[in-house]
Design an enzyme around this catalytic site. Structure first.
Site, short mmCIF file in Angstrom:
data_model
loop_
_atom_site.label_atom_id
_atom_site.label_comp_id
_atom_site.label_asym_id
_atom_site.label_seq_id
_atom_site.Cartn_x
_atom_site.Cartn_y
_atom_site.Cartn_z
N GLY A 182 1.01 -1.79 -0.16
CA GLY A 182 0.12 -0.17 -0.43
C GLY A 182 1.15 1.69 -0.02
O GLY A 182 0.35 1.98 -0.57
N THR A 183 2.10 1.05 1.06
CA THR A 183 2.67 2.38 0.85
C THR A 183 3.43 2.37 -0.66
O THR A 183 3.80 3.78 -0.69
CB THR A 183 4.56 2.10 1.67
OG1 THR A 183 3.60 1.68 2.92
CG2 THR A 183 4.90 3.60 1.79
N CYS B 270 2.66 8.35 25.28
CA CYS B 270 3.50 7.70 26.34
C CYS B 270 3.61 5.61 25.50
O CYS B 270 3.25 4.77 26.41
CB CYS B 270 2.62 8.03 27.29
SG CYS B 270 1.53 9.03 27.87
N SER C 239 -4.23 -1.00 0.21
CA SER C 239 -3.10 -2.12 0.53
C SER C 239 -4.13 -3.60 1.25
O SER C 239 -5.08 -3.70 2.16
CB SER C 239 -2.50 -2.39 1.73
OG SER C 239 -1.68 -2.75 2.83
N GLN D 113 -8.49 2.07 4.43
CA GLN D 113 -9.58 1.46 5.56
C GLN D 113 -10.58 1.37 5.48
O GLN D 113 -11.42 0.30 5.78
CB GLN D 113 -8.82 2.39 6.80
CG GLN D 113 -7.73 2.93 7.23
CD GLN D 113 -7.61 1.25 7.94
OE1 GLN D 113 -7.87 0.64 8.59
NE2 GLN D 113 -6.06 1.84 8.70
#
Length: 479
Positions: free
Chosen positions: A69-70, A320, A194, A177
């Site tokens: 996909g990239t 975090c 993708s 997505q």
């Protein structure tokens, strides 16, 4: 072990596994050759292309298979920009695009191109009018995802596509997505997706370029895949990708309704079972299987580890965590709380009892993490959504610590998320209404989380100013 991170990579669909195994014996030869084995491989490749094109909503000769996909994103953006270089070098993107799009945009800008990022609202959605305002006579390409990968918000692709068409600007759509749930509506020009996002094998991407769109493939020329994806095609993986896309589409309507009910349950119950939590993303215009929420006073890395120990696999956009030092660019663009962020994305077939158990586990996990960090007790009353103040308001209130009687300064320099917000919450309770807490912090998350905390707790954010070693954030107690 319940796997709740389908937005990162969906489990391999049974149809994909069957198709992959079957095509390993039939699709190993070079599809460009004319002998029997080559013809057999070509038939498999052509059938896969037709099936994938039908799912995308384009012609088979408009669709190419890439290595990921990239790669599809990079090829689609660079090829479109290069094809329209005579028009100009201006690129428009939204501020919440996938990192592959933003990396392409940054590379384009570094090479001398110009870039405009369109902001989003607190749900993560762009305004079509803002997109239209960003278009210029020298705009070569606009890019807008069909749905956000972190918060699930659906973007107004059809409306933006019409505005782009009126301005004669092609629209690139990252549909990674959303493609499992249906074709992308509207007059888009270039589309990338993708396979591993819908249960196909990793290593297969889709790139669709409409006829009539000026497109110049980058890199050395290659005769395969219209020159857009050089190298020998991985036919077994391509066949499995197309077969699984067809399979999930056949299940999509019923499964979307079922998973939407489960996500609605999470959205409703998480605010009941976990005090001081913010559910982010559009509550209505969203993907059916994805929900994201952030918990105050929680260390994101510890939260993920504890959920993993309880056998739940989830993702996080929190700063975090060991994988990132800054909050997710999506949460930052939306201006929402980032600490204790959890993204739940349910794969096809998720049983309802797994969701029920997750909510039970989440309650005690968040409580345990907060206790460990010494977080204050949950504040009474509902979470509010008042707007934060501005930097000019801060100047009017007086800069620096201890500006008025009873004001406090909290030194959190060198301490990471969520400690600055925890210390703020503790300190503000010691002040009378109207008192000001100044929090000194050098953690990037504080810039996002302190204003978000003020909105959630109905306190007044006065702004920030630099200090030695970090930034001073000023908050006035309102209630």
């Amino acid at each position: 072990m319940p796997y709740f991170d389908a937005a990162s990579s969906a489990p391999l669909h049974p149809v994909a596994r069957q198709a992959l195994q079957a095509s390993l014996d039939e699709g190993w030869a070079d599809p460009a050759r004319l002998y029997r084995e080559g013809r057999r491989a070509r038939l498999l490749l052509d059938a896969a292309r037709e099936a994938a094109a039908e799912a995308v909503g384009c012609r088979p000769d408009e669709l190419s298979f890439t290595g990921s996909g990239t790669q599809s994103v990079h090829s689609g953006i660079y090829g479109s920009l290069s094809g329209r270089r005579r028009v100009g070098r201006h690129l428009v993107v939204s501020s919440v695009e996938h990192s592959s799009v933003l990396h392409s945009a940054a590379s384009h800008e570094a090479a001398g191109g110009s870039l405009t990022e369109v902001a989003v609202d607190r749900t993560g959605r762009v305004s079509p009018e803002a997109y239209a305002a960003a278009l210029r006579p020298d705009t070569a390409l606009a890019a807008l995802q069909s749905a956000n990968h972190e918060v699930g918000t659906l973007q107004p692709v059809a409306e933006v596509a019409e505005l782009c068409r009126a301005a004669e600007v092609p629209l690139f759509v990252d549909a990674a997505q959303s493609l499992a749930w249906g074709p992308v509506e509207g007059a888009w020009s270039i589309l990338a997706a993708s396979a591993h996002k819908w249960g196909g094998p990793a290593g297969v991407g889709l790139l669709a370029v409409r006829k009539g769109v000026r497109f110049a493939p980058q890199g050395p020329p290659d005769e395969r895949e219209s020159g857009r994806a050089p190298g020998f095609e991985n036919i077994p993986a391509i066949v499995a990708a197309a077969a699984s896309l067809r399979a999930v589409r056949a299940e999509a309507e019923a499964e979307a309704a079922r998973l939407r009910d489960l996500v609605d349950l999470i959205r409703a119950r998480v605010v009941e079972v976990v005090p001081e939590v913010e559910v982010v993303g559009d509550p209505v215009r969203r993907l059916p299987h994805l929900v994201t929420f952030s918990c105050l006073y929680v260390d994101g890395e510890t939260l993920l580890h504890e959920l993993d120990r309880a056998e739940f696999s989830v993702s996080s956009g929190s700063s975090c965590t060991s994988s990132t030092l800054t909050p997710s660019h999506v949460l930052r663009a939306m201006g929402v709380l980032s600490e204790g962020n959890v993204r739940v994305s349910l794969p096809f077939g998720t049983p309802a009892e797994d969701v029920d158990r997750f909510l039970d586990v989440l309650t005690w996990v968040v409580t345990a993490v907060r206790t460990k960090l010494g977080a204050p007790a949950a504040a009474a009353g509902p979470v509010t959504a008042s707007g934060p103040g501005t930097a000019s308001e801060a100047a009017g209130a007086g800069a620096g610590a201890a500006a008025g009687t009873g004001d406090l300064t909290v030194d959190s320099l060198g301490r990471l998320c969520p400690i600055p917000v925890i210390e703020l919450a503790k300190a503000i309770g010691d002040l009378p209404v109207g008192g000001v807490v100044t929090v000194l912090a050098d953690d990037e998350a504080a810039r996002l989380d302190i204003p978000a905390w003020c909105e959630m707790r109905d306190q007044e954010y006065l702004g920030e100013h630099p200090v030695d070693g970090g930034t001073a954030y000023r908050v006035r107690r309102r209630s």
